[in-house]
Design an enzyme around this catalytic site. Structure first.
Site, PDB file in Angstrom:
ATOM      1  N   GLU A 293       0.858  -1.188   0.000  1.00 24.31           N
ATOM      2  CA  GLU A 293       0.000   0.000   0.000  1.00 24.31           C
ATOM      3  C   GLU A 293       0.893   1.237   0.000  1.00 24.31           C
ATOM      4  OE1 GLU A 293      -3.539  -0.210   2.142  1.00 24.31           O
ATOM      5  OE2 GLU A 293      -3.683   1.935   2.532  1.00 24.31           O
ATOM      6  N   ARG A 294       0.626   2.111  -0.952  1.00 22.12           N
ATOM      7  CA  ARG A 294       1.428   3.340  -1.113  1.00 22.12           C
ATOM      8  C   ARG A 294       2.902   3.030  -1.329  1.00 22.12           C
ATOM      9  NH1 ARG A 294      -3.179   5.850  -2.157  1.00 22.12           N
ATOM     10  NH2 ARG A 294      -4.587   5.888  -0.386  1.00 22.12           N
TER      11      ARG A 294
ATOM     12  N   LYS B  85      -3.963  -0.089  14.138  1.00 22.09           N
ATOM     13  CA  LYS B  85      -4.816   0.945  13.549  1.00 22.09           C
ATOM     14  C   LYS B  85      -6.234   0.503  13.846  1.00 22.09           C
ATOM     15  CE  LYS B  85      -6.093   2.910   9.023  1.00 22.09           C
ATOM     16  NZ  LYS B  85      -5.718   3.073   7.599  1.00 22.09           N
TER      17      LYS B  85
ATOM     18  N   GLU C  18     -10.591   4.826   9.381  1.00 26.70           N
ATOM     19  CA  GLU C  18     -10.847   4.508   7.971  1.00 26.70           C
ATOM     20  C   GLU C  18     -11.555   3.158   7.816  1.00 26.70           C
ATOM     21  OE1 GLU C  18      -6.958   5.131   6.087  1.00 26.70           O
ATOM     22  OE2 GLU C  18      -7.529   7.217   5.766  1.00 26.70           O
TER      23      GLU C  18
ATOM     24  N   ARG D  31      -2.139   3.652  17.116  1.00 25.13           N
ATOM     25  CA  ARG D  31      -2.101   4.841  16.259  1.00 25.13           C
ATOM     26  C   ARG D  31      -3.212   5.837  16.575  1.00 25.13           C
ATOM     27  NH1 ARG D  31      -2.521   4.076  10.643  1.00 25.13           N
ATOM     28  NH2 ARG D  31      -0.738   5.278   9.946  1.00 25.13           N
TER      29      ARG D  31
ATOM     30  N   ARG E 261     -11.486  17.698  10.378  1.00 23.48           N
ATOM     31  CA  ARG E 261     -10.671  16.486  10.460  1.00 23.48           C
ATOM     32  C   ARG E 261      -9.360  16.738  11.214  1.00 23.48           C
ATOM     33  NH1 ARG E 261      -8.394  12.848   5.394  1.00 23.48           N
ATOM     34  NH2 ARG E 261      -6.677  11.895   6.545  1.00 23.48           N
TER      35      ARG E 261
ATOM     36  N   ASP F  73      -2.709  14.336   7.411  1.00 23.79           N
ATOM     37  CA  ASP F  73      -2.220  13.085   6.843  1.00 23.79           C
ATOM     38  C   ASP F  73      -1.024  13.266   5.922  1.00 23.79           C
ATOM     39  OD1 ASP F  73      -1.908  10.550   5.944  1.00 23.79           O
ATOM     40  OD2 ASP F  73      -3.734  10.468   4.753  1.00 23.79           O
TER      41      ASP F  73
ATOM     42  N   GLU G  85       5.225   9.505  13.838  1.00 23.10           N
ATOM     43  CA  GLU G  85       5.228   8.639  12.653  1.00 23.10           C
ATOM     44  C   GLU G  85       5.484   9.529  11.436  1.00 23.10           C
ATOM     45  OE1 GLU G  85       1.788   5.953  12.154  1.00 23.10           O
ATOM     46  OE2 GLU G  85       1.862   6.314   9.994  1.00 23.10           O
TER      47      GLU G  85
ATOM     48  N   GLU H 143       3.865   9.069  -0.753  1.00 23.27           N
ATOM     49  CA  GLU H 143       2.461   8.996  -1.162  1.00 23.27           C
ATOM     50  C   GLU H 143       1.965  10.339  -1.685  1.00 23.27           C
ATOM     51  OE1 GLU H 143      -0.209   7.832   1.993  1.00 23.27           O
ATOM     52  OE2 GLU H 143      -1.988   8.331   0.803  1.00 23.27           O
TER      53      GLU H 143
ATOM     54  N   HIS I 221      -4.094  18.682   0.700  1.00 21.80           N
ATOM     55  CA  HIS I 221      -5.028  17.649   0.225  1.00 21.80           C
ATOM     56  C   HIS I 221      -5.840  18.038  -0.997  1.00 21.80           C
ATOM     57  CE1 HIS I 221      -6.127  13.635   0.764  1.00 21.80           C
ATOM     58  NE2 HIS I 221      -5.966  13.592   2.073  1.00 21.80           N
TER      59      HIS I 221
ATOM     60  N   TRP J  92     -12.675  13.541   2.301  1.00 19.49           N
ATOM     61  CA  TRP J  92     -11.763  12.887   1.367  1.00 19.49           C
ATOM     62  C   TRP J  92     -11.683  13.678   0.057  1.00 19.49           C
ATOM     63  CZ3 TRP J  92     -12.986   6.864   1.963  1.00 19.49           C
ATOM     64  CH2 TRP J  92     -12.352   6.411   3.136  1.00 19.49           C
TER      65      TRP J  92
HETATM   66  C1  BDP Z   1      -3.211   7.393   4.402  1.00 14.52           C
HETATM   67  C2  BDP Z   1      -3.060   6.434   3.270  1.00 14.52           C
HETATM   68  C3  BDP Z   1      -3.687   5.092   3.546  1.00 14.52           C
HETATM   69  C4  BDP Z   1      -3.223   4.571   4.878  1.00 14.52           C
HETATM   70  C5  BDP Z   1      -3.526   5.601   5.954  1.00 14.52           C
HETATM   71  C6  BDP Z   1      -2.963   5.221   7.310  1.00 14.52           C
HETATM   72  O1  BDP Z   1      -3.647   7.009   2.134  1.00 14.52           O
HETATM   73  O2  BDP Z   1      -3.346   4.227   2.494  1.00 14.52           O
HETATM   74  O3  BDP Z   1      -3.818   3.372   5.197  1.00 14.52           O
HETATM   75  O4  BDP Z   1      -2.924   6.820   5.635  1.00 14.52           O
HETATM   76  O5  BDP Z   1      -1.932   5.784   7.661  1.00 14.52           O
HETATM   77  O6  BDP Z   1      -2.252   8.376   4.202  1.00 14.52           O
HETATM   78  O7  BDP Z   1      -3.533   4.413   8.002  1.00 14.52           O
END
Ligand code: BDP
Length: 702
Positions: A169-170, A289, A293, A326, A337, A366, A388, A394, A522, A545
């Site tokens: 992912e990413r 986590k 999300e 997290r 947000r 983010d 973190e 990304e 963003h 988003w």
């Molecule tokens: C976002 C990313 C996503 C991650 C999320 C995270 O787009 O893919 O799962 O953070 O950190 O930046 O949990």
């Protein structure tokens, strides 16, 4: 081999390199630049000594005689257990920097000289050896050394967002290096190389799997595979951790639910922890986590983050394990947000077990190109907090854009929270200087994949490197780190070092300028986050988003009003920073549109209107990437052709992308401002409508 590479260099062409050796290239050195060591002493079986011999062999062409009779300049590598070491350095002195710290010292005895690399522990010894080797590689070795080092953070950990199916992912450097489908039968030699590279920069831990974790990672089958990876990393003092899915008791164990206050659930986790430690006795712990999300978590059962984290912490405690929980949480509510992590976590301060540490992204939203620091830093004082950082790009052009992130991380680590007096930088609030907790830690989301050069872009390796170095010592400057990395990765030639170092140092600000200057954030394309889509509207999608939620462009102006008359996010910062951010006149211009909704004709400090300044920033970013291209082309004589042309071609992409960003954002925002793009700057070369049609087919999960 040696002779051949020297000959090639002499006729002006450097042997092609694929980047796979990272900064551990150990280039052959002229005898005059090598330390005049005549023999090597120490525990021949230690990894540290073997690593030194390996590096020395590559750099000098032969091994250093172990126990040889020429005692003119001995290199002694050993821990407290070694009698010769104890003779030269007092035990007490050696214990001071701890088992990961080390001392490197030259001791003269008559006309004999000894360079001692010593530590109270094996890990420190290894780090000391890499320090010495780095000095040799960068041409900094001197015959009189006196160095004492110890890490600023206890836990320096990479987070892999790697899925069990091999995708990342990413991730922008190919598939995952963890080849689960080949384990247990085949153990990739890359695991050792990975461990060596990390140890060389002081990284001592890794989370193997994605924070969006599937329960499967905790099956016996996978734990057996994890064990094999842990075995490969252990000699290099890297501990393995796993991301877990909070619903595992239900999904994997068949329990009715995963409510953390249900005794059967807590028991399930205890049993699971016992099982893990039977298989991997030095297992590090869990990264979680939860309720973020769409992932499950304690709130699904009306429990708090603290109740969820503590239940896991209790299961790990008897084994010495920890929970990294997290704080990246935000719900589709009315609340800004940027405020949500603080709103959810501050009330829980003091409720977490002492083997829980809260992992907080550097910014409150983010990993945007530029964010202010998260207000949790400095404010949450009864609970250990760990930053973190995102190494993988990304939001900064994937592995196509050259963006050196140490400058961003330094800005963050040195931000003054003002919560604990004048010295309360984020670094001082998290590294144990101002707040005392059992454990200090810092995490970086890895940019590593199966690509030959590990990170996609040759210069993205610098971000992996910089993360390790800053985690070890956040007082190092971005410049020092860039210089070290360049010397080892490319060459010690000043004609190359100076310009390329300057390019690296300005590259983050450059990217901020062509993407999101003045606090914009963003405004990325939906889902994949590569290009610009400030206009993006997806029917039914969560507003937070979507870009318009963040930029709020209208005829009146642009920016997110987070002042006391807006979302009031400013109040989450300690005074006087909250007032500084709240006031349009004192808010740093770099963060202006993060905190304020500003009229297009607002006068900036340099006298320009906001609109003009925005235009100049976008254009400045574009021009700077063009300058990077010019600069890089001049570097051709100093770089092997393979790496030279790969970087050259990525700079071309970056240059085109920068124009794309500039045109998209300026043409779109112009539909609101109604003002002309200043006539001195380059004209847009795209039509807005044409840019709106671009839909890249980039998979989110790879
Ligand atoms: C976002 C990313 C996503 C991650 C999320 C995270 O787009 O893919 O799962 O953070 O950190 O930046 O949990």
């Amino acid at each position: 081999m040696l002779v051949i590479s020297f000959c090639i260099a002499a006729i002006g062409q450097l042997a092609a390199e694929d980047g796979s050796r990272l900064w551990l290239r150990f280039q052959p050195q002229e005898k005059s630049t090598l330390p005049p060591f005549t023999r090597l002493r120490g525990d021949a079986s230690s990894v540290a000594l073997k690593e030194f011999q390996h590096a020395w062999q590559e750099m000098s062409g032969s091994s250093l005689p172990e126990n040889g009779s020429d005692r003119t300049h001995t290199l002694l590598i050993g821990t407290l257990k070694n009698r010769e070491v104890r003779k030269l350095i007092k035990s007490k002195e050696l214990q001071e920097p701890g088992i990961e710290g080390y001392i490197i010292r030259t001791v003269e005895q008559g006309n004999r000289r000894t360079t001692v690399v010593a530590s109270a522990g094996e890990a420190g010894l290894l780090y000391g050896v890499y320090h010495l080797v780095r000095h040799i590689q960068t041409g900094h070795f001197s015959n009189k050394v006196e160095i004492t080092e110890q890490p600023r953070y206890d836990l320096r950990i990479l987070n892999h967002w790697d899925n069990l199916n091999g995708t990342v992912e990413r991730g922008y450097a190919g598939y995952s290096i963890w080849q689960w489908d080949k384990l247990p039968g085949e153990i990739s030699p890359l695991y050792r190389e990975y461990a060596r590279a990390n140890a060389s920069i002081g990284i001592n831990a890794t989370v193997l799997n994605n924070v969006n974790a599937t329960p499967d990672i905790l099956t016996k089958e996978y734990l057996e595979k994890v064990k094999l990876i842990a075995d490969e990393l252990r000699p290099f003092h890297i501990k393995v951790y796993l991301s877990i899915n909070f619903s595992s008791p239900k999904e994997l164990g068949g329990l009715e639910n995963s409510d953390p206050l249900q005794p059967e659930v807590a028991q399930w986790w205890k049993n699971k922890a016992d099982e893990i430690y039977r298989i991997i006795p030095d297992f590090g712990g869990f990264l979680v986590k939860a309720n973020s999300e769409g992932l499950p978590g304690p709130q699904d059962y009306g429990r708090t983050h603290a109740e969820g984290a503590n239940m896991l912490a209790d299961a790990l405690k008897p084994h010495g394990g920890i929970v990294m929980w997290r704080a990246f949480v935000y719900n589709p509510t009315e609340e800004d947000r940027a405020k949500q992590a603080y709103s959810e976590f501050m009330p829980l301060d003091g409720q977490f077990r002492d083997n829980v540490i809260i992992q907080v992204k550097n910014g409150p939203v983010d990993f945007q190109p530029r964010e202010p620091f998260s207000p949790l830093f400095g404010a949450m004082q009864q609970t250990a907090l760990m930053p973190e950082l995102q190494i993988t790009q990304e939001y900064l052009g994937f592995s196509n854009h050259l963006v050196y992130l140490a400058t961003q991380w330094k800005e963050f680590l040195e931000s003054n929270t003002h919560c604990l007096g004048d010295e309360s930088t984020v670094a001082n609030c998290t590294d144990g200087t101002l707040l005392s907790h059992p454990l200090t830690a810092i995490a970086g989301v890895a940019n590593i994949g199966l690509d030959d050069n590990w990170s996609g872009h040759h210069f993205a390796q610098a971000n992996w490197y910089a993360f390790g170095r800053l985690a070890w010592d956040h007082t190092l400057t971005a410049e020092e780190i860039a210089e070290e990395w360049l010397r080892m990765t490319f060459t010690n030639d000043q004609a190359f070092l100076e310009p390329v170092r300057e390019m690296m140092l300005s590259s983050w600000e450059t990217a901020v300028n062509y993407m999101m200057p003045l606090g914009l954030h963003h405004i990325f394309a939906w889902d994949h986050h590569y290009g610009p889509e400030p206009w993006c509207e997806i029917p039914g999608a969560r507003p937070d988003w979507l870009p318009p939620y963040y930029h709020n462009a209208s005829k009146e102006g642009i920016g997110f009003d987070r002042t006391t008359s807006g979302s009031n996010a400013v109040s989450q910062y300690c005074s006087p920073l909250s007032e500084t951010y709240n006031n349009l006149e004192t808010c740093p211009e770099e963060l202006l549109l993060w905190f304020h909704h500003v009229p297009w004709d607002h006068r900036m400090k340099n006298g320009r209107t906001l609109w003009d300044e925005l235009s100049y920033r976008y254009d400045g970013g574009v021009q700077q990437v063009r300058d990077f291209q010019k600069l890089w082309d001049r570097m051709e004589p100093y770089v092997d052709s393979e790496r030279f042309s790969q970087v050259q071609s990525r700079l071309r992409i970056q240059s085109r992308d920068a124009v794309w960003w500039k045109d998209a954002c300026l043409l779109y925002f112009q539909t609101f401002s109604g003002m002309p793009i200043p006539y001195e700057i380059e004209r847009p070369v795209h039509e807005l409508e044409e840019l709106k049609q671009i839909k890249l087919d980039l998979k989110h999960h790879n």
